[in-house]
Design a protein around this motif. Structure first.
Motif, short mmCIF file in Angstrom:
data_model
loop_
_atom_site.label_atom_id
_atom_site.label_comp_id
_atom_site.label_asym_id
_atom_site.label_seq_id
_atom_site.Cartn_x
_atom_site.Cartn_y
_atom_site.Cartn_z
N TRP A 151 -6.23 -7.05 4.87
CA TRP A 151 -6.41 -6.56 3.50
C TRP A 151 -5.19 -6.90 2.64
O TRP A 151 -5.31 -7.37 1.51
N TYR A 198 1.72 -2.53 10.54
CA TYR A 198 2.01 -3.75 9.77
C TYR A 198 3.13 -4.58 10.38
O TYR A 198 3.62 -5.51 9.75
N ARG A 246 -6.21 -3.90 8.31
CA ARG A 246 -5.26 -3.53 7.26
C ARG A 246 -4.32 -4.69 6.93
O ARG A 246 -4.00 -4.92 5.77
N ASN A 247 -3.87 -5.39 7.97
CA ASN A 247 -3.05 -6.58 7.74
C ASN A 247 -3.82 -7.60 6.91
O ASN A 247 -3.29 -8.17 5.94
N SER A 271 -0.59 3.58 3.07
CA SER A 271 -0.65 2.51 4.08
C SER A 271 -1.67 2.78 5.19
O SER A 271 -2.34 1.87 5.66
N ARG A 285 -4.32 4.42 4.91
CA ARG A 285 -5.68 4.56 4.36
C ARG A 285 -6.22 3.26 3.77
O ARG A 285 -7.22 3.27 3.07
N VAL A 286 -5.54 2.16 4.09
CA VAL A 286 -6.05 0.86 3.66
C VAL A 286 -7.41 0.62 4.32
O VAL A 286 -7.60 0.97 5.48
N ASP A 328 -5.56 -1.92 12.71
CA ASP A 328 -4.33 -2.57 12.25
C ASP A 328 -4.62 -3.98 11.74
O ASP A 328 -4.11 -4.40 10.70
N PRO A 376 0.79 -1.23 0.00
CA PRO A 376 0.00 0.00 0.00
C PRO A 376 0.83 1.29 0.00
O PRO A 376 0.30 2.35 -0.27
#
Length: 204
Positions: free
Chosen positions: A104, A158, A101-102, A90, A92-93, A98, A86
């Protein structure tokens, strides 16, 4: 040197503040987070194409709005198999947390048929005077590979995804000291630390 130089750090992230406070402990500055300000400052639009663009943009905007010298960071998690995504986006995923986002990022890799990929963290710190002028920019990066699944409960963002071969663990499995010694933010922060030590009067 007096201990009176107040330096705003353009974040409300407690994890980032803890890391910076440890790294800057010996400097004649008092770090303030956005939460320490008497009034909320609306965040600027992060329209930069790179982490360096956004770090500069944030440092200037928050310095001018607060009347304090400001240190702003922008960081990204770049996955080689995803073309560097990203990256600058990153934070704005989709998902907001957290963990989401991981998940995703793993989903994007799963769609490609493999979670194997090189990856890296990039960090850029920009320091602005109270009038918004950029005084210094420092950059750091650290490379590793995507872990087969998230591991570890230390760190944030991340960190559970990036396996760091020299230490045989993910970033979320490292202690704060271990992470600071090798991380992208640690490297950028040490460069910024050394510049501030030599030029603290410039913060004026």
């Amino acid at each position: 040197m007096s201990m009176s130089v107040r330096l705003l750090v353009a974040t409300s992230n407690a994890g980032k503040m803890r890391e910076l406070a440890a790294l800057f402990a010996d400097l004649p500055v008092t770090l303030l987070s956005l939460k320490d300000l008497p009034a909320e400052i609306p965040p600027p639009d992060e329209t930069g194409e790179t982490c360096a663009d956004n770090a500069r943009l944030k440092a200037t905007a928050y310095a001018v709005a607060s009347g304090l010298p400001c240190l702003a960071e922008d960081s990204g998690f770049e996955v080689e198999a995803l073309g560097g995504a990203p990256g600058v986006r990153s934070a704005r995923v989709p998902g907001g947390s957290d963990e989401a986002r991981n998940a995703w990022v793993y989903a994007q890799l799963d769609a490609l048929g493999s979670r194997e990929s090189a990856a890296r963290f990039v960090s850029v710190l920009a320091l602005a005077r109270a009038d918004g002028e950029i005084l210094h920019v420092a950059e750091g990066e650290v490379a590793g590979v995507i872990a087969p699944e998230p591991r570890g409960t230390n760190g944030f963002g991340y960190d559970p995804m990036l396996y760091y071969p020299p230490l045989g663990r993910t970033f979320a499995e490292l202690t704060m000291d271990e992470k600071a010694s090798v991380s992208h933010r640690g490297r950028a922060s040490r460069l910024m630390h050394d510049w501030i030590r030599a030029h603290v009067d410039a913060l004026g």
